[in-house]
Enzyme design. Structure first.
Site, mmCIF file in Angstrom:
data_model
loop_
_atom_site.group_PDB
_atom_site.id
_atom_site.type_symbol
_atom_site.label_atom_id
_atom_site.label_comp_id
_atom_site.label_asym_id
_atom_site.label_seq_id
_atom_site.Cartn_x
_atom_site.Cartn_y
_atom_site.Cartn_z
ATOM 1 N N ASP A 1 -9.017 -1.539 16.763
ATOM 2 C CA ASP A 1 -9.274 -2.974 16.681
ATOM 3 C C ASP A 1 -10.349 -3.245 15.630
ATOM 4 O O ASP A 1 -10.213 -4.152 14.802
ATOM 5 C CB ASP A 1 -9.736 -3.517 18.034
ATOM 6 C CG ASP A 1 -8.597 -4.042 18.887
ATOM 7 O OD1 ASP A 1 -7.609 -4.531 18.319
ATOM 8 O OD2 ASP A 1 -8.695 -3.962 20.115
ATOM 9 N N VAL A 2 -11.423 -2.483 15.686
ATOM 10 C CA VAL A 2 -12.503 -2.664 14.712
ATOM 11 C C VAL A 2 -12.002 -2.363 13.301
ATOM 12 O O VAL A 2 -12.279 -3.102 12.347
ATOM 13 C CB VAL A 2 -13.705 -1.773 15.077
ATOM 14 C CG1 VAL A 2 -14.763 -1.807 13.977
ATOM 15 C CG2 VAL A 2 -14.311 -2.214 16.406
#
Length: 379
Positions: free
Chosen positions: A171-172
């Site tokens: 996600d990051v």
């Protein structure tokens, strides 16, 4: 809208229709750099508002961690009046970012084609889990992608079960890729006057982020496998026991290995044919490891950290998160900023002329709704 401290992205309006982590992380980075970010939330708010514990004064710290420097407005896209406000927003925006399931915004006319028809300058960023083709129906949760990409097969002890990473790494990573793509598209628009569609998916970000392991497969036909904390191509590059706990010790090249051996009092090892070069050390790691450990267990982690650091050998004690923040503080990195009474982690980008700004705390749900609606319907 209120004036804000100038930043490198000042004057850029971002319509943020994303939620959870990848999109909000990307838009927080843009907001820190001066963009005006309007966070559009459904009536229930961003999912992470309810992801707790931990909490701070009743608000999820998960939400607080990725929503600084934004303004919140609640819009129910199924309501014609709210949909009209949303359309007004994207007509004015420089950037729109969303992570709805692929095709989910088409019925509202808020897909790329619908938005670009009214705003050819729009940089429209879509984040999905598995792209818009055959994987469009797959839910894009980080853990699903950690499993599907192969990361979990690489994480854990060789004879144990696969593990996820301790944070939502993909996600990051996808958020970073989205921010990078948006900046590239804005640069292109500055020369052409025309926006474009930026597409990021978590699986592609994951495969890119697997770097040497993915390259080992696609370029070398290798089949990576779990090695615990060891590295397939370097030794030492793992935690080793000292007198009071483990210390990560790295010799990334032959010179660092020589320095390591000097500090440990093993000056002859670098000239041993079994350990002279990194491929030799990697092949003979099971012979070399006990030689290093026999010296390391004689002293504490902090003692070795001090002396190895002084010699230029990469190493570190294994800290908890509070220890990591404390180390950054001790090193003068000033890791925490407080905005409106809410502490957060400092933007990691340093800019000499236009540094990141910290003007607004993470917004309460619909905190700026009235002002945003009035601004958008004023003409």
């Amino acid at each position: 809208m209120a004036e804000q401290q100038a930043g490198p992205l000042s004057g850029i309006l971002v319509a943020d229709f994303s939620r959870i982590l990848a999109g909000p992380y990307a838009t927080m980075l843009l907001a820190d750099l001066g963009a005006e970010v309007v966070k559009v939330e459904g009536p229930g708010g961003d999912d992470t508002r309810a992801w707790m514990p931990p909490v701070r004064e009743g608000t999820s710290t998960y939400y607080l961690g990725v929503n600084r420097n934004k303004r919140s407005v609640v819009l129910d896209l199924a309501d014609p009046d709210d949909l009209d406000v949303a359309r007004r927003l994207v007509r004015r925006a420089d950037v729109m970012i969303q992570n709805f399931r692929p095709g989910g915004l088409k019925r509202f006319g808020l897909d790329y084609d619908g938005v670009a028809a009214d705003n050819e300058r729009i940089v429209y960023a879509s984040i999905s889990g598995f792209g818009t083709g055959a994987g469009a129906d797959l839910p894009g949760y980080d853990l699903v992608v950690q499993a599907a990409s192969g990361l979990m097969s690489l994480t854990g002890e060789p004879d144990g079960p696969p593990y996820k990473a301790g944070v939502a790494v993909f996600d990051v990573m996808a958020g970073l890729h989205a921010a990078l793509g948006i900046l590239a598209a804005l640069h292109h628009r500055a020369h052409t006057g025309v926006g474009q569609h930026v597409e990021v998916n978590l699986l592609s970000s994951a495969l890119s982020g697997l770097v040497n392991h993915a390259s080992g497969h696609v370029a070398g036909g290798a089949a990576p496998f779990r090695m615990g904390n060891a590295h397939p191509s370097l030794f030492p590059y793992e935690p080793l026991p000292a007198a009071d706990g483990d210390l990560v010790v790295i010799a990334g090249n032959d010179g660092q290995f020589r320095k390591l051996c000097e500090v440990l009092g093993l000056p002859g090892l670098p000239d041993d044919p079994r350990f002279r070069r990194n491929p030799d050390r990697t092949a003979n790691r099971e012979v070399l490891r006990p030689m290093l450990v026999e010296r390391l267990v004689r002293r504490t982690r902090d003692e070795w950290f001090r002396d190895l650091r002084a010699a230029g050998v990469p190493c570190a004690p294994i800290n908890t998160v509070d220890g990591g923040v404390a180390l950054a503080r001790d090193l003068g990195l000033d890791p925490v900023v407080t905005v409106g009474g809410v502490p957060g982690v400092r933007n990691p980008i340093g800019l000499s002329a236009t540094p990141p700004r910290y003007d607004l705390p993470p917004p309460r749900l619909d905190e700026h709704g009235d002002k945003i609606r009035a601004w958008l319907t004023a003409d």
